[in-house]
Each structure stands twice: as structure tokens, then as C-alpha cells.
Design an enzyme around this catalytic site. Structure first.
Site, PDB file in Angstrom:
ATOM      1  N   ILE A 170       5.395  -3.897   3.959  1.00  0.00           N
ATOM      2  CA  ILE A 170       6.491  -4.199   4.746  1.00  0.00           C
ATOM      3  C   ILE A 170       7.512  -3.249   5.212  1.00  0.00           C
ATOM      4  CG2 ILE A 170       6.324  -6.630   3.972  1.00  0.00           C
ATOM      5  CD1 ILE A 170       8.727  -5.941   2.350  1.00  0.00           C
ATOM      6  N   ILE A 188       0.594   4.760 -16.144  1.00  0.00           N
ATOM      7  CA  ILE A 188      -0.115   5.932 -15.118  1.00  0.00           C
ATOM      8  C   ILE A 188       0.638   7.025 -15.053  1.00  0.00           C
ATOM      9  CG2 ILE A 188      -1.095   5.969 -13.013  1.00  0.00           C
ATOM     10  CD1 ILE A 188      -2.589   3.947 -14.811  1.00  0.00           C
ATOM     11  N   TYR A 244       7.938  -9.696 -14.814  1.00  0.00           N
ATOM     12  CA  TYR A 244       6.770  -9.053 -14.220  1.00  0.00           C
ATOM     13  C   TYR A 244       5.617  -9.250 -15.085  1.00  0.00           C
ATOM     14  CZ  TYR A 244       3.908  -4.802 -13.072  1.00  0.00           C
ATOM     15  OH  TYR A 244       2.909  -3.891 -12.839  1.00  0.00           O
ATOM     16  N   ILE A 295       3.174 -10.468   2.344  1.00  0.00           N
ATOM     17  CA  ILE A 295       2.376 -11.545   1.515  1.00  0.00           C
ATOM     18  C   ILE A 295       2.960 -12.876   1.535  1.00  0.00           C
ATOM     19  CG2 ILE A 295       1.362  -9.425   0.273  1.00  0.00           C
ATOM     20  CD1 ILE A 295       3.234 -10.493  -2.203  1.00  0.00           C
ATOM     21  N   GLN A 352       2.289   4.704  -4.865  1.00  0.00           N
ATOM     22  CA  GLN A 352       1.423   5.799  -5.294  1.00  0.00           C
ATOM     23  C   GLN A 352      -0.135   5.408  -5.457  1.00  0.00           C
ATOM     24  OE1 GLN A 352       1.597   7.387  -9.339  1.00  0.00           O
ATOM     25  NE2 GLN A 352       2.389   5.457 -10.169  1.00  0.00           N
ATOM     26  N   LEU A 353      -0.359   4.101  -5.970  1.00  0.00           N
ATOM     27  CA  LEU A 353      -1.341   3.676  -6.265  1.00  0.00           C
ATOM     28  C   LEU A 353      -2.273   3.400  -5.110  1.00  0.00           C
ATOM     29  CD1 LEU A 353      -1.219   1.417  -9.556  1.00  0.00           C
ATOM     30  CD2 LEU A 353      -1.980   3.652  -9.143  1.00  0.00           C
ATOM     31  N   LYS A 370       2.114 -11.394 -14.492  1.00  0.00           N
ATOM     32  CA  LYS A 370       0.880 -10.809 -14.535  1.00  0.00           C
ATOM     33  C   LYS A 370      -0.260 -11.583 -15.444  1.00  0.00           C
ATOM     34  CE  LYS A 370       1.054  -7.266 -11.939  1.00  0.00           C
ATOM     35  NZ  LYS A 370       0.081  -7.117 -10.497  1.00  0.00           N
ATOM     36  N   GLY A 404       0.762  -1.290   0.030  1.00  0.00           N
ATOM     37  CA  GLY A 404      -0.166  -0.043   0.082  1.00  0.00           C
ATOM     38  C   GLY A 404       0.642   1.303   0.103  1.00  0.00           C
ATOM     39  N   LEU A 405       2.064   1.468   0.088  1.00  0.00           N
ATOM     40  CA  LEU A 405       2.890   2.548   0.105  1.00  0.00           C
ATOM     41  C   LEU A 405       3.338   2.925  -1.111  1.00  0.00           C
ATOM     42  CD1 LEU A 405       5.174   1.783   3.249  1.00  0.00           C
ATOM     43  CD2 LEU A 405       2.887   3.107   3.192  1.00  0.00           C
TER      44      LEU A 405
END
Length: 368
Positions: free
Chosen positions: A89, A225, A195, A107, A66-67, A199, A63-64
Site C-alpha cells: 500500500i 534474520i 504480533y 489486504i 526487505q524480505l 502468528k 512486498g516492500l
């Protein structure tokens, strides 16, 4: 599980370091009371449900970034401050820590993650934790652990507790053999980065868990983005350089077209798809788009308010090769049709917003 603990420590080290460079069949969602993982016979699980009038209880992993921070702010305005828990973390900065609930969550630690979901009665899980392209290519085994093993933990816990799960995908989930202009929701996907591969794996595993276990899995493929705090690619760097120095060197060819989106649209799309009734979703992974432009088109728009901006091109062959393997334009008609997706920011609005945000104490502000 010593191997998992070792990977978890490695993940902490990698994520603490600066990073760089995110079947069409409708099936009714059913609540489940079991986990796809093997559990002891005396274990007792139940699906956490809430009525239409209640607010969801949201956990955001990773969560840290930008999104994550931006989505937490949006969701807290919608559902209440205490109903949205940021987790990571890393140690949060003071303004994030004091803005609402924050909790440590790894996670790769299945037990820790499960305890958080149970103790906080989580009903929505937004899974942003991932190693991005550059870090992943430098340490493939770690990327495989975080992006794939971590995802498996998330999927199992979400299925076990009947959560609504959002996992973002990316423009990087496509490869050089994918149709590029436009790129549809369903087509060949053969990415060439760990990556991107992870996904595609997440998209397919989420869809499998939906059909096999009834997991309410939802996924959006984000384009590039753009925000003041985005990773420093050309479409962000041009605004900083235009304001600070009046000069900009672009590392892509002038006509390299890529799909892009302003961050406010991205966050709103994420909330919109999470709130969409399940019966409206004809697929579990959707493209979303707002605009598609090239460096020369962006330069022309920035030069309208800043006509003295000087631009040169110094092509980076590595970055150019990556850009040439990505979609030029996303076909997002299914998102617009199924759950009413509609962007607010086009190219002129993007440029005005970015320059106004970054230029408060700059020459552009003085010029106005």
C-alpha cells in the site's frame, strides 16, 4: 463495509510510518472449487492450476519490506520477471518499481485482493503483510485488523482459487513457557505480544484450512534474520557500528543466546519449501535455523578482522525480557528431513559477508 474501509485507511497510515523490530499429519492436497465464504448462487469459481513445466504466477503482499523485495528478486530469476508481482500500500522506490511488476494491494480490501488474484491468474501467494511487534503493541486494534482480519481475507481467497499460500511465522510465536533449548516444531506456544499471538493464529488457521478445505498452506518460523537492511537489533547494529565508529554498545547480556539466519538462507528456505512436493510435507509449519549465538560469541568473531572494536554492555530490561522469553535454539530437524533444508551461512561466513558488504568504503576495506 465502512468499518473495514476505516481500518484500511488506518493501516495505510501505520505502514507508511517507519516500523521497528517478522498437528503433524500428512493429508493429500485437493483442489477445491468453492470458498469458505458465503457466495451468491450464480458465482462461478475454479482452481487455477499449472502443469509441472509451467512457472507459477506469484503475488507477494507487503512486498516492500526487505524480505519481499529480496524474495521477488530470487523468484524472478527462477520463474521470469513478469511472473512475480510485488504489492503493497506504499509507494515503491524507483529501483523496485522498475525492477518488475508492482501493484497496489490492500489486504483489508477483500474485493481488491480478489480482483488481483483473478485478473493476474495468481497461483502462488506469499503473504508478508503484517504489523510487527513495536507498532502492534502501540496499536493493538490496528494490529488485530491487519494481522488477523487481513489474514482471513488471504486464507479465503487462497482457498477459493486453489492457491499455494505461504505465510511466515516467527521466533515470537513462542513464549516464556515454551521449551527454549532446543525449541521443537510442536510445543506450548503462549506469546505475550499481539504480533506473536497473531502468528500462532495464522499457523493454526492455515493448518485448519488445509485439513478442512484442502488449502496448500505452507509456513516457516523464521529465526532472527540478519542483513544490511534488517531492523536495527544488536546482531545487525554491531556491524554498522564496528565499521563506522569502532565502538559498539550492546543492550543484551553477553550470554543471551538466540537463533539467527542470514537473509539469503531465509529467502532460499522460503523458495525451497514452496517448491517441495506436497507429499513430502508431514506438517504445515516448520522451524528453520542456521546458527545460534550470543552477543559475546558474535563480538569475538567480529573482533577477528577488527581487533580494535570496543564493546560495552548497557542492558535494556525490556529487550532483555523479550529475548529471555524467546527460543535459544530452533530444532529444525523436520525441515531438514522432509524437504532437505540446509543452511549455507554459519557464524564466520555471516561475519565475513556482512563486513565485506558494509565495508566497501570503510576502514575495514582499507585495512585489507
Amino acid at each position: 463495509m465502512p468499518v473495514l474501509r476505516a481500518l484500511s485507511k488506518a493501516a495505510r497510515q501505520a505502514l507508511l510510518a517507519p516500523g521497528c523490530g517478522c498437528p503433524p499429519l500428512a493429508v493429500a492436497v485437493r483442489s477445491i472449487s468453492f470458498s469458505p465464504r458465503q457466495v451468491t448462487n450464480d458465482a462461478s469459481f475454479h482452481s487455477v492450476s499449472f502443469s509441472e513445466t509451467d512457472h507459477p504466477k506469484v503475488l507477494i503482499t507487503g512486498g516492500l519490506g526487505q524480505l519481499g523485495v529480496g524474495l521477488a528478486k530470487l523468484l524472478r530469476k527462477r520463474f521470469g520477471n513478469n511472473n512475480v508481482i510485488l504489492s503493497d500500500i506504499r509507494k515503491p522506490p524507483s529501483h523496485v518499481f522498475h525492477s518488475g511488476p508492482f501493484i497496489y494491494s490492500d489486504i483489508l480490501d477483500y474485493k481488491n485482493l480478489r480482483e488481483i488474484v483473478v485478473n493476474n491468474r495468481i497461483t502462488w501467494l506469499v503473504h508478508y503483510s503484517a504489523l510487527l511487534s513495536a507498532v502492534g503493541e502501540a496499536n493493538v486494534s490496528l494490529a488485530r485488523a491487519v494481522n488477523i482480519t487481513g489474514l482471513h481475507n488471504i486464507l479465503d481467497i487462497a482457498a477459493e482459487h486453489g492457491l499455494r499460500l505461504f505465510v511466515p511465522s516467527t521466533i515470537g510465536a513462542f513464549g516464556p513457557t515454551s521449551p527454549r533449548n532446543p525449541t521443537p516444531d510442536l510445543c506450548v506456544q503462549r506469546p505475550r505480544t499481539i504480533y506473536g499471538v497473531s502468528k500462532v493464529h495464522a499457523e493454526l488457521m492455515g493448518e485448519y484450512y488445509h485439513h478442512r478445505y484442502g488449502l496448500d498452506f505452507r509456513c516457516l518460523r523464521y529465526p532472527g534474520i540478519i542483513s544490511a537492511d534488517s531492523q536495527p537489533d544488536y546482531a545487525v547494529a554491531i556491524f554498522h557500528d564496528a565499521i563506522k565508529t569502532g565502538k559498539f554498545e550492546c543492550n543484551l547480556k553477553p550470554d543471551t543466546r538466540l537463533p539467527m539466519m542470514y537473509i539469503d538462507d531465509c529467502l532460499r528456505a522460503t523458495l525451497d519449501v514452496m517448491e517441495a512436493p506436497a507429499e513430502q510435507l508431514t506438517m504445515r509449519t516448520y522451524n528453520i535455523n542456521a546458527m545460534s549465538f550470543s552477543p559475546e560469541e558474535l563480538v569475538a568473531e567480529v573482533q577477528k578482522p577488527l581487533p580494535d572494536l570496543q564493546v560495552t554492555y548497557n542492558i535494556d530490561p525490556v529487550r532483555q525480557a523479550i529475548a529471555d522469553s524467546w527460543p535459544m535454539n530452533f530444532d529444525d530437524n523436520n525441515a531438514r528431513k522432509d524437504w532437505g533444508w540446509k543452511h549455507d551461512y554459519d557464524l564466520p561466513e555471516l561475519v565475513t559477508t556482512m563486513l565485506n558488504f558494509l565495508g566497501a568504503d570503510s576502514r575495514i576495506a582499507r585495512a585489507n
